[in-house]
Design a protein around this motif. Sequence first.
Motif, PDB file in Angstrom:
ATOM      1  N   ARG A  50       0.836  -1.199   0.000  1.00  0.00           N
ATOM      2  CA  ARG A  50       0.000   0.000   0.000  1.00  0.00           C
ATOM      3  C   ARG A  50       0.868   1.245   0.000  1.00  0.00           C
ATOM      4  N   THR A  51       1.994   1.165   0.706  1.00  0.00           N
ATOM      5  CA  THR A  51       2.946   2.269   0.761  1.00  0.00           C
ATOM      6  C   THR A  51       4.303   1.696   1.114  1.00  0.00           C
ATOM      7  N   ASP A  52       5.277   2.564   1.247  1.00  0.00           N
ATOM      8  CA  ASP A  52       6.613   2.136   1.637  1.00  0.00           C
ATOM      9  C   ASP A  52       7.182   3.153   2.621  1.00  0.00           C
ATOM     10  N   PRO A  53       8.310   2.834   3.252  1.00  0.00           N
ATOM     11  CA  PRO A  53       8.872   3.766   4.235  1.00  0.00           C
ATOM     12  C   PRO A  53       9.129   5.170   3.666  1.00  0.00           C
ATOM     13  N   GLU A  54       9.571   5.244   2.428  1.00  0.00           N
ATOM     14  CA  GLU A  54       9.848   6.557   1.836  1.00  0.00           C
ATOM     15  C   GLU A  54       8.562   7.371   1.686  1.00  0.00           C
ATOM     16  N   GLY A  55       7.474   6.712   1.272  1.00  0.00           N
ATOM     17  CA  GLY A  55       6.192   7.405   1.126  1.00  0.00           C
ATOM     18  C   GLY A  55       5.676   7.942   2.448  1.00  0.00           C
ATOM     19  N   VAL A  56       5.814   7.155   3.495  1.00  0.00           N
ATOM     20  CA  VAL A  56       5.378   7.607   4.827  1.00  0.00           C
ATOM     21  C   VAL A  56       6.273   8.750   5.303  1.00  0.00           C
ATOM     22  N   ARG A  57       7.561   8.619   5.099  1.00  0.00           N
ATOM     23  CA  ARG A  57       8.499   9.680   5.493  1.00  0.00           C
ATOM     24  C   ARG A  57       8.162  10.990   4.770  1.00  0.00           C
ATOM     25  N   GLU A  58       7.825  10.918   3.486  1.00  0.00           N
ATOM     26  CA  GLU A  58       7.460  12.116   2.719  1.00  0.00           C
ATOM     27  C   GLU A  58       6.261  12.829   3.345  1.00  0.00           C
ATOM     28  N   VAL A  59       5.263  12.075   3.778  1.00  0.00           N
ATOM     29  CA  VAL A  59       4.078  12.677   4.397  1.00  0.00           C
ATOM     30  C   VAL A  59       4.439  13.311   5.736  1.00  0.00           C
ATOM     31  N   ILE A  60       5.261  12.628   6.525  1.00  0.00           N
ATOM     32  CA  ILE A  60       5.646  13.139   7.843  1.00  0.00           C
ATOM     33  C   ILE A  60       6.440  14.441   7.730  1.00  0.00           C
ATOM     34  N   THR A  61       7.302  14.524   6.732  1.00  0.00           N
ATOM     35  CA  THR A  61       8.219  15.669   6.640  1.00  0.00           C
ATOM     36  C   THR A  61       7.752  16.772   5.698  1.00  0.00           C
ATOM     37  N   ALA A  62       6.710  16.549   4.924  1.00  0.00           N
ATOM     38  CA  ALA A  62       6.255  17.552   3.956  1.00  0.00           C
ATOM     39  C   ALA A  62       5.707  18.790   4.661  1.00  0.00           C
ATOM     40  N   GLN A  64       3.136  21.694   5.352  1.00  0.00           N
ATOM     41  CA  GLN A  64       1.666  21.738   5.263  1.00  0.00           C
ATOM     42  C   GLN A  64       1.032  20.351   5.330  1.00  0.00           C
ATOM     43  N   SER A  65       1.705  19.395   5.957  1.00  0.00           N
ATOM     44  CA  SER A  65       1.201  18.031   6.036  1.00  0.00           C
ATOM     45  C   SER A  65       1.445  17.484   7.432  1.00  0.00           C
ATOM     46  N   ARG A  66       0.519  16.653   7.880  1.00  0.00           N
ATOM     47  CA  ARG A  66       0.656  15.949   9.153  1.00  0.00           C
ATOM     48  C   ARG A  66       0.193  14.517   8.945  1.00  0.00           C
ATOM     49  N   LEU A  67       0.851  13.596   9.605  1.00  0.00           N
ATOM     50  CA  LEU A  67       0.372  12.223   9.647  1.00  0.00           C
ATOM     51  C   LEU A  67       0.039  11.960  11.103  1.00  0.00           C
ATOM     52  N   LEU A  68      -1.263  11.833  11.378  1.00  0.00           N
ATOM     53  CA  LEU A  68      -1.705  11.605  12.753  1.00  0.00           C
ATOM     54  C   LEU A  68      -1.651  10.124  13.076  1.00  0.00           C
ATOM     55  N   VAL A  69      -1.076   9.816  14.214  1.00  0.00           N
ATOM     56  CA  VAL A  69      -1.061   8.474  14.761  1.00  0.00           C
ATOM     57  C   VAL A  69      -2.161   8.424  15.812  1.00  0.00           C
ATOM     58  N   VAL A  70      -2.957   7.364  15.773  1.00  0.00           N
ATOM     59  CA  VAL A  70      -4.022   7.175  16.742  1.00  0.00           C
ATOM     60  C   VAL A  70      -3.676   5.932  17.558  1.00  0.00           C
ATOM     61  N   ALA A  71      -3.588   6.124  18.871  1.00  0.00           N
ATOM     62  CA  ALA A  71      -3.247   5.015  19.759  1.00  0.00           C
ATOM     63  C   ALA A  71      -4.358   4.802  20.774  1.00  0.00           C
ATOM     64  N   SER A  72      -4.478   3.578  21.216  1.00  0.00           N
ATOM     65  CA  SER A  72      -5.415   3.216  22.275  1.00  0.00           C
ATOM     66  C   SER A  72      -4.669   2.261  23.197  1.00  0.00           C
ATOM     67  N   GLY A  73      -4.601   2.593  24.471  1.00  0.00           N
ATOM     68  CA  GLY A  73      -3.865   1.763  25.415  1.00  0.00           C
ATOM     69  C   GLY A  73      -2.400   1.651  25.054  1.00  0.00           C
ATOM     70  N   ALA A  78      -4.586   3.240  14.443  1.00  0.00           N
ATOM     71  CA  ALA A  78      -5.047   3.900  13.219  1.00  0.00           C
ATOM     72  C   ALA A  78      -4.107   5.050  12.878  1.00  0.00           C
ATOM     73  N   CYS A  79      -4.284   5.579  11.671  1.00  0.00           N
ATOM     74  CA  CYS A  79      -3.543   6.767  11.259  1.00  0.00           C
ATOM     75  C   CYS A  79      -4.315   7.472  10.152  1.00  0.00           C
ATOM     76  N   CYS A  80      -3.982   8.727   9.931  1.00  0.00           N
ATOM     77  CA  CYS A  80      -4.530   9.465   8.802  1.00  0.00           C
ATOM     78  C   CYS A  80      -3.640  10.655   8.486  1.00  0.00           C
ATOM     79  N   GLN A  81      -3.604  10.991   7.216  1.00  0.00           N
ATOM     80  CA  GLN A  81      -2.847  12.138   6.731  1.00  0.00           C
ATOM     81  C   GLN A  81      -3.774  13.337   6.620  1.00  0.00           C
ATOM     82  N   LEU A  82      -3.276  14.493   7.024  1.00  0.00           N
ATOM     83  CA  LEU A  82      -3.959  15.766   6.810  1.00  0.00           C
ATOM     84  C   LEU A  82      -2.982  16.677   6.087  1.00  0.00           C
ATOM     85  N   ALA A  83      -3.417  17.259   4.985  1.00  0.00           N
ATOM     86  CA  ALA A  83      -2.553  18.168   4.236  1.00  0.00           C
ATOM     87  C   ALA A  83      -3.336  19.436   3.934  1.00  0.00           C
TER      88      ALA A  83
END
Length: 185
Positions: A50-62, A64-73, A78-83
Amino acid sequence: MDAAHTTELDFRDATEDDIAALVALLDSAYRGDASRAGWTTEADLLDGQRTDPEGVREVITAPQSRLLVVASGGELVACCQLARRADPVGETAAYFGMFAVRPGLQGNGLGKRILAEAEHTVRAEWGAREMQMTVISAREDLIAWYERRGYARTGKMIPFPYGEERFGIPRRPDLQFELLVKPLG
């Protein structure tokens, strides 16, 4: 009230330390047999990743972009990108993507809660007036889920990146993305 509504969720921005876990989550939610435990699988449409480490890194570092991590306990669920984007008339819009919920937790309201939090976040932090997303047009069940949450089909299609295996290996020749939008008021 079901577990999705009573579970405490922690939202935070992803860091580079999260990349491996995020790639695993995204692949598990969309590809291969593991994805069939949930309803968001694309395993009948696409093979590969679905993706690769480089693609995730691009979203994290871009910018005007955020990659939200959702944790429970303390566990990543879950996660989602907001740009941040500008819409055609210059208003602030936001893009929602890279959305994944752990397959065994799908179907109990968790995704709905995360989507609502994402909409609230872009309104409050960026003043976004509209949320945009792209969904594979063949995913009628997923599009219907978003429509029930106020998103509208635009009919605007974006070609699937055939030949770029980092996004998956298509099993059909007719894949494309449709732009969905929702006014945020």
